[in-house]
Write a protein that holds these residues in place. Structure first.
Motif, mmCIF file in Angstrom:
data_model
loop_
_atom_site.group_PDB
_atom_site.id
_atom_site.type_symbol
_atom_site.label_atom_id
_atom_site.label_comp_id
_atom_site.label_asym_id
_atom_site.label_seq_id
_atom_site.Cartn_x
_atom_site.Cartn_y
_atom_site.Cartn_z
ATOM 1 N N PHE A 84 46.691 41.853 32.936
ATOM 2 C CA PHE A 84 46.553 40.945 31.790
ATOM 3 C C PHE A 84 46.486 39.492 32.245
ATOM 4 O O PHE A 84 47.260 39.050 33.098
ATOM 5 N N SER A 85 45.552 38.726 31.622
ATOM 6 C CA SER A 85 45.467 37.283 31.840
ATOM 7 C C SER A 85 45.179 36.585 30.511
ATOM 8 O O SER A 85 44.624 37.189 29.580
ATOM 9 N N ILE A 86 45.522 35.292 30.438
ATOM 10 C CA ILE A 86 45.355 34.525 29.207
ATOM 11 C C ILE A 86 45.052 33.064 29.543
ATOM 12 O O ILE A 86 45.483 32.552 30.573
ATOM 13 N N GLY A 87 44.287 32.389 28.670
ATOM 14 C CA GLY A 87 43.983 30.975 28.892
ATOM 15 C C GLY A 87 43.040 30.436 27.839
ATOM 16 O O GLY A 87 42.941 30.973 26.735
ATOM 17 N N ASP A 88 42.348 29.327 28.163
ATOM 18 C CA ASP A 88 41.349 28.740 27.267
ATOM 19 C C ASP A 88 41.979 28.419 25.912
ATOM 20 O O ASP A 88 41.449 28.764 24.861
ATOM 21 N N ASP A 144 38.440 40.475 37.882
ATOM 22 C CA ASP A 144 38.263 41.249 39.110
ATOM 23 C C ASP A 144 39.491 42.145 39.266
ATOM 24 O O ASP A 144 40.624 41.654 39.367
ATOM 25 N N ASN A 145 39.263 43.462 39.285
ATOM 26 C CA ASN A 145 40.410 44.369 39.335
ATOM 27 C C ASN A 145 41.073 44.450 40.707
ATOM 28 O O ASN A 145 42.063 45.182 40.880
ATOM 29 N N THR A 146 40.546 43.696 41.694
ATOM 30 C CA THR A 146 41.205 43.659 42.995
ATOM 31 C C THR A 146 42.099 42.447 43.155
ATOM 32 O O THR A 146 42.760 42.300 44.196
ATOM 33 N N LEU A 147 42.154 41.563 42.151
ATOM 34 C CA LEU A 147 43.054 40.413 42.237
ATOM 35 C C LEU A 147 44.497 40.903 42.261
ATOM 36 O O LEU A 147 44.903 41.718 41.422
ATOM 37 N N PRO A 148 45.298 40.414 43.204
ATOM 38 C CA PRO A 148 46.695 40.862 43.245
ATOM 39 C C PRO A 148 47.471 40.320 42.046
ATOM 40 O O PRO A 148 47.319 39.143 41.686
ATOM 41 N N PRO A 149 48.284 41.134 41.412
ATOM 42 C CA PRO A 149 49.066 40.638 40.275
ATOM 43 C C PRO A 149 50.084 39.591 40.713
ATOM 44 O O PRO A 149 50.679 39.702 41.789
ATOM 45 N N VAL A 150 50.270 38.584 39.861
ATOM 46 C CA VAL A 150 51.255 37.544 40.157
ATOM 47 C C VAL A 150 52.653 37.966 39.713
ATOM 48 O O VAL A 150 53.647 37.360 40.121
ATOM 49 N N GLN A 151 52.713 39.014 38.870
ATOM 50 C CA GLN A 151 54.005 39.510 38.401
ATOM 51 C C GLN A 151 53.831 40.942 37.916
ATOM 52 O O GLN A 151 52.798 41.293 37.334
ATOM 53 N N THR A 152 54.804 41.768 38.158
ATOM 54 C CA THR A 152 54.862 43.112 37.594
ATOM 55 C C THR A 152 55.980 43.136 36.560
ATOM 56 O O THR A 152 57.095 42.682 36.840
ATOM 57 N N VAL A 153 55.678 43.656 35.348
ATOM 58 C CA VAL A 153 56.650 43.607 34.264
ATOM 59 C C VAL A 153 56.785 44.975 33.618
ATOM 60 O O VAL A 153 55.874 45.800 33.668
ATOM 61 N N ALA A 154 57.919 45.194 32.986
ATOM 62 C CA ALA A 154 58.139 46.418 32.227
ATOM 63 C C ALA A 154 57.563 46.262 30.830
ATOM 64 O O ALA A 154 57.497 45.148 30.293
ATOM 65 N N VAL A 184 48.805 39.862 35.245
ATOM 66 C CA VAL A 184 50.125 40.486 35.172
ATOM 67 C C VAL A 184 49.951 42.002 35.094
ATOM 68 O O VAL A 184 49.172 42.499 34.277
ATOM 69 N N TYR A 185 50.668 42.699 35.945
ATOM 70 C CA TYR A 185 50.648 44.163 36.000
ATOM 71 C C TYR A 185 51.742 44.690 35.078
ATOM 72 O O TYR A 185 52.914 44.321 35.217
ATOM 73 N N VAL A 186 51.358 45.550 34.133
ATOM 74 C CA VAL A 186 52.321 46.121 33.195
ATOM 75 C C VAL A 186 52.612 47.556 33.621
ATOM 76 O O VAL A 186 51.712 48.412 33.612
ATOM 77 N N ASP A 187 53.841 47.821 33.999
ATOM 78 C CA ASP A 187 54.224 49.155 34.458
ATOM 79 C C ASP A 187 53.897 50.223 33.411
ATOM 80 O O ASP A 187 54.166 50.046 32.220
ATOM 81 N N GLY A 188 53.295 51.291 33.858
ATOM 82 C CA GLY A 188 53.024 52.421 32.980
ATOM 83 C C GLY A 188 51.693 52.378 32.280
ATOM 84 O O GLY A 188 51.280 53.386 31.676
ATOM 85 N N ALA A 189 51.010 51.225 32.312
ATOM 86 C CA ALA A 189 49.700 51.127 31.664
ATOM 87 C C ALA A 189 48.647 51.818 32.524
ATOM 88 O O ALA A 189 48.524 51.536 33.710
ATOM 89 N N LYS A 190 47.896 52.732 31.905
ATOM 90 C CA LYS A 190 46.884 53.484 32.635
ATOM 91 C C LYS A 190 45.569 53.478 31.853
ATOM 92 O O LYS A 190 45.560 53.233 30.636
ATOM 93 N N PRO A 191 44.444 53.717 32.546
ATOM 94 C CA PRO A 191 43.163 53.785 31.840
ATOM 95 C C PRO A 191 43.221 54.755 30.662
ATOM 96 O O PRO A 191 43.763 55.861 30.777
ATOM 97 N N GLY A 192 42.706 54.316 29.527
ATOM 98 C CA GLY A 192 42.765 55.112 28.320
ATOM 99 C C GLY A 192 43.909 54.719 27.397
ATOM 100 O O GLY A 192 43.922 55.096 26.224
#
Length: 313
Positions: free
Chosen positions: A187-191, A18-28, A69-77
């Motif tokens: 970004f998320s990871i698991g399983d 879900d793209n409305t989930l708030p990020p738990v961390q913003t990283v460079a 996790v929100y990665v600074d500078g990452a944009k669609p495309g």
């Protein structure tokens, strides 16, 4: 804890994309992160669980992932580059036949559970029974990004931005590239798994909670329609030493060919090793490989199932 990581992400588990989930961390870009990941049951099984517990699974808790996790500078495309650095296994795992799930769900209708104990430090082959041991290769089954499409989307099916890929070779040393659909990638990871065959035919692998270290970076100017990855070397060395027994399925329906190849191996293992059908099915899922052997000689295709002899050495 990771001494070389910039961030540790734990306790931040969610179900679905879900793209409305708030990020738990913003990283460079270039940051190395340590993720605490649950098994695909979300902790509903433990070392004392039995087959009687399988029907009680709460499917609302299945396949939790850690993030986003929100990665600074990452944009669609753009493309998110995920370097899989290391795994920290727990030593506990499980494999189950869950009624209604798996390649041969119509043939295996009863719940069945195998609980595994393995050495998290040496990763020595895990004992299945007095007949065999399964070589281990930890990896994360679910690695992905939030989709552009609005709403909550199931984590179970894989998607173009990754997700529940269940690719065994997304192991330590592999670099995965994912197409970014939303700002920050999310970004998320698991399983996480201790071992799996290509195909995961019964629907589960050696499902195992463990921690994962990854480095996230952003690639500009690359057009990517679907995930791709690069491995650091051979991918089946842990299975190859003693060769394979191989069964096939042949016909115009590739899915039926896969079913026939796996059914043939289950019959073979029962006949030659004395395994029950349920045990053979689970073993096929955790260490046997489905392969497309021929896809051009129409109207029939060949699907093969490879089972490693090293399991019974």
């Amino acid at each position: 804890m990771c001494k070389h990581c910039d961030y540790t992400i734990h306790g931040a588990h969610h179900h679905g994309w879900d793209n409305t989930l708030p990020p738990v961390q913003t990283v460079a870009p270039g940051s190395r992160l340590h993720f605490q990941c649950l098994d695909s049951s979300g902790g509903q099984f433990d070392r004392d669980s039995t087959s009687a517990d399988v029907p009680n699974l709460d499917f609302g808790k299945i396949n939790p992932v850690t993030g986003p996790v929100y990665v600074d500078g990452a944009k669609p495309g753009d493309v998110l580059k995920v370097k899989i650095e290391a795994f920290h296994p727990s030593g506990f795992g499980w494999t189950a036949n869950i009624p209604g799930f798996g390649l041969l769900a119509d043939q295996f209708t009863d719940p069945y559970l195998k609980v595994w104990d393995y050495d998290p430090d040496t990763l020595a082959p895990a004992l299945f029974s007095d007949l065999g041991k399964v070589p281990l290769k930890p990896f994360a089954g679910t690695i992905g990004l939030a989709p552009a499409e609005a709403g909550l989307h199931s984590v179970v099916p894989p998607r173009r931005m990754g997700g529940n890929l269940d690719i065994r070779d997304l192991a330590a040393g592999t670099t995965l590239y994912l197409p970014v659909e939303v700002e920050g990638a999310l970004f998320s990871i698991g399983d996480t798994h201790a071992a799996q065959g290509d195909g995961e035919v019964c629907g589960t692998a050696i499902e195992s909670p463990m921690d994962v270290e990854v480095t996230l970076d952003v690639v500009k100017g690359e057009t990517l329609a679907f995930p791709r990855f690069s491995t650091p070397g051979p991918v089946t060395r842990h299975l190859d030493a003693k060769g394979y027994e191989v069964t096939t399925g042949i016909g115009s329906d590739m899915m039926q060919g896969a079913r026939d190849a796996v059914s043939g191996m289950i019959d073979f293992l029962g006949r030659t090793k004395g395994l029950s059908a349920e045990d053979a099915y689970l073993l096929c899922s955790v260490c046997g490989d489905l392969r497309i052997s021929e896809i051009v000689d129409m109207p029939n295709w060949v699907v093969s199932f490879y089972f490693p002899n090293v399991v019974f050495e």
